[in-house]
Design a protein around this motif. Structure first.
Motif, mmCIF file in Angstrom:
data_model
loop_
_atom_site.group_PDB
_atom_site.id
_atom_site.type_symbol
_atom_site.label_atom_id
_atom_site.label_comp_id
_atom_site.label_asym_id
_atom_site.label_seq_id
_atom_site.Cartn_x
_atom_site.Cartn_y
_atom_site.Cartn_z
ATOM 1 N N CYS A 1 41.836 -12.613 1.122
ATOM 2 C CA CYS A 1 41.151 -13.978 1.399
ATOM 3 C C CYS A 1 39.851 -13.779 1.983
ATOM 4 C CB CYS A 1 41.956 -14.360 2.776
ATOM 5 S SG CYS A 1 43.630 -15.083 2.812
ATOM 6 N N PHE B 1 39.064 -17.380 0.448
ATOM 7 C CA PHE B 1 40.263 -18.405 0.427
ATOM 8 C C PHE B 1 40.174 -19.196 1.781
ATOM 9 C CE2 PHE B 1 43.050 -15.751 -2.630
ATOM 10 C CZ PHE B 1 42.413 -16.200 -3.688
ATOM 11 N N LYS C 1 44.770 -22.447 0.549
ATOM 12 C CA LYS C 1 44.822 -21.493 -0.371
ATOM 13 C C LYS C 1 45.779 -20.146 0.135
ATOM 14 C CE LYS C 1 41.703 -22.957 -3.899
ATOM 15 N NZ LYS C 1 42.494 -23.358 -4.953
ATOM 16 N N ALA C 2 45.287 -19.769 1.030
ATOM 17 C CA ALA C 2 45.948 -18.676 1.831
ATOM 18 C C ALA C 2 47.261 -18.676 1.964
ATOM 19 C CB ALA C 2 45.104 -17.989 2.937
ATOM 20 N N LEU D 1 42.315 -16.742 9.899
ATOM 21 C CA LEU D 1 41.193 -17.413 9.230
ATOM 22 C C LEU D 1 40.510 -18.790 9.614
ATOM 23 C CD1 LEU D 1 43.417 -17.165 5.805
ATOM 24 C CD2 LEU D 1 41.382 -15.786 6.489
#
Length: 536
Positions: free
Chosen positions: A119, A124, A128-129, A535
């Motif tokens: 990632c 990402f 998407k991750a 993230l």
């Protein structure tokens, strides 16, 4: 035509299944191929055709089918794995199961590290991750409403094919133990530690005692003493009258004795002044062959009862192993015996019960068990915000029902045919429904951005699996068969496990799969939650 397909998802799923099974019969050499992969290929192509022509499935029709089929599959998998797993724990100790749980935890940690690195490397976004992580681990519980479905679809295909290739080729290359040898080492190791099984083909023969026979004027007990429970005098006729049998009964010249035993022992027995009699009157004994299960901690005098009642022991199983005659029978020993029904009933009263396994299936118990599993799987764990999921709970409930039926075969019976249908069709119907669940097109697959998804997906399949194999082999010292099955469980790859069974014709890999799968289902769900939090 496209509208017909969109309006009839059941037709599409069954069509893909039929094509998949046909494709699975094609020999592609070293390239992995089976009915599961064939079904996946067919469903992907069908999805692309439908999507490219402006169609897509609406509503929850495919989702409902997918969840139902997978619940059926995982329940049967657990039903078969439960007794195997329990026997393995009893015979090898709990340490092996703890090692497999440790393997799953190590694997999940590797997945988290690898996914986070991908990632950061490729930038990402969380959607998407979660998509590529869920697909690369074939773990739908990682998905959320914002997940990138194209990333999931691409990596799911790569993970399914990649894991099958890895367990068949990559893992054996690391351990230097091929699949066939792994099965031999595992099953051979389980048998070596025990004793060889008894195998007796029972026959009934009648003989007239000649005046030259050394059996004349000896008691029944003396005549059969050297044969133990392998041969027994079932009847003695004197002057055409049936006598009451007991070990103290003295045999006289001209008596007709009826014996039951193995071919080898009977051949040895009749070489002693006996003349064989073929009159149907003497050979029409009612005997049956049944399996019994010991239901008490110790059955110390059962062997003596068998000898007294003329019951012959054909085979003994303990913890799934075939063994020779033990000093005493213990709880859950499974013994195959042959004898008169009344004698069997008297011998096993309050000690054991007959294991009545036929071709029927206890559908109410099975369906209700799966329903309970689905209900439990929907309950969110307090404080964690996620549930165990249908597949995890169906597997656990299946293991409980399978173990329960093995010990007390009263409810929960599933015939071999029923298990095969639910397991094989359940898995492949799930695969087809999963591939059809989200729109998929060629233009959506072949984009530059998705090249990074492909790279990340491949690395998240092979790097954690390779590290886990090395950890399990060199550090945990797991047996190869347990390790290969365990890796499939860690990656929650039921197609991978299925490919091992198809490749070797053995279900021994399920022993390693079961504990790793249960732990990984929880662990990978946590991995997805942790990764998303990192993230954001």
């Amino acid at each position: 035509m496209i509208q017909f397909l969109v309006d009839n998802p059941l037709f599409v799923v069954l069509f893909c299944l039929g094509v998949g099974y046909l494709f699975g019969k094609i020999n592609l050499g070293k390239f992995p191929n089976n009915a599961t992969l064939g079904t996946l290929y067919a469903a992907i192509i069908m999805n692309i055709i439908i999507t490219s022509n402006g169609g897509h499935f609406e509503g929850d029709s495919v989702v409902v089918m997918k969840n139902l089929f997978f619940a059926l599959f995982t329940f049967v998998l657990g039903y078969e794995a439960g007794p195997v797993f329990k026997n393995a724990v009893k015979s090898e100790g709990i340490s092996s199961s703890l090692k497999l749980a440790g393997l799953a935890i190590f694997y999940c940690a590797c997945v988290l590290g690898c996914a986070f690195a991908m990632c950061k490397l490729f930038g990402f976004t969380p959607d998407k991750a979660s998509g590529f992580l869920a697909g690369s681990q074939t773990q739908s519980t990682i998905l959320n409403s914002e997940s990138d479905v194209v990333a999931y679809a691409i990596t799911y295909i790569l993970a399914t094919i990649g894991l099958i290739t890895f367990v068949q080729e990559g893992a054996p290359a690391i351990t230097k133990v091929h699949l066939a040898q792994a099965v031999i080492d595992k099953t051979g190791g389980m048998v070596k530690g025990g004793k060889e099984a008894l195998k007796i083909n029972v026959q009934i023969r009648a003989y007239r005692v000649d005046e030259t026979s050394t059996y004349s004027d000896k008691t029944v007990g003396e005549v059969t003493s050297e044969y133990g429970v392998r041969l027994h005098v079932e009847a003695v006729y004197r002057n055409n009258e049936l006598l009451d049998i007991s070990p103290d009964l003295t045999i006289k010249t001209s008596d007709i004795i009826v014996v039951a035993g193995s071919v080898r022992d009977i051949d040895k027995f009749n070489k002693n002044g006996l003349v064989e009699v073929t009159d149907e009157k003497y050979l029409s004994l009612e005997i049956e062959r049944v399996e019994i299960v010991i239901a008490v901690p110790k059955a110390e005098d059962l062997l003596e009862r068998f000898a007294e009642q003329g019951i012959i022991i054909n085979r003994i199983k303990r913890n799934g192993r075939k063994i020779k005659m033990p000093e005493e029978f213990i709880e859950e020993d499974v013994i195959t015996i042959t004898g008169k029904p009344k004698s069997i009933e008297e011998c096993i009263e309050n000690v054991a019960f007959i294991k009545n396994v036929g071709e029927s299936s206890d559908i109410p118990a099975v369906m209700l068990s799966i329903a309970v599993a689905i209900a439990i799987g929907m309950i969110k764990i307090p404080g964690l915000g996620f549930s165990l999921g249908t597949s995890c709970c169906a597997l656990i409930i299946g293991m409980i029902v399978g173990c329960g039926f093995q010990k007390y075969p009263i409810v929960g019976q599933m015939s071999g045919g029923a298990r095969w249908i639910l397991k094989s069709l359940g898995l492949n119907l799930f695969i087809a429904a999963t591939a059809l669940e989200r729109p998929l097109s060629l233009s959506g697959i072949f984009t530059f951005d998705n090249i990074y998804i492909v790279i990340a997906g491949i690395l998240c399949v092979f790097v954690p699996a390779s590290l886990a194999i090395a950890f399990g082999w060199f550090v945990l010292k797991l047996k190869a068969a347990d390790l290969y099955g365990g890796i499939c469980g860690c990656a929650t790859s039921t197609p991978g496990l299925n490919s091992l069974s198809e490749k070797t014709g053995s279900t021994i890999f399920t022993v390693g799969y079961a504990p790793a799968f249960v732990v990984a289902n929880i662990g990978l769900t946590l991995v997805g939650t942790v990764l998303m939090s990192w993230l954001k």
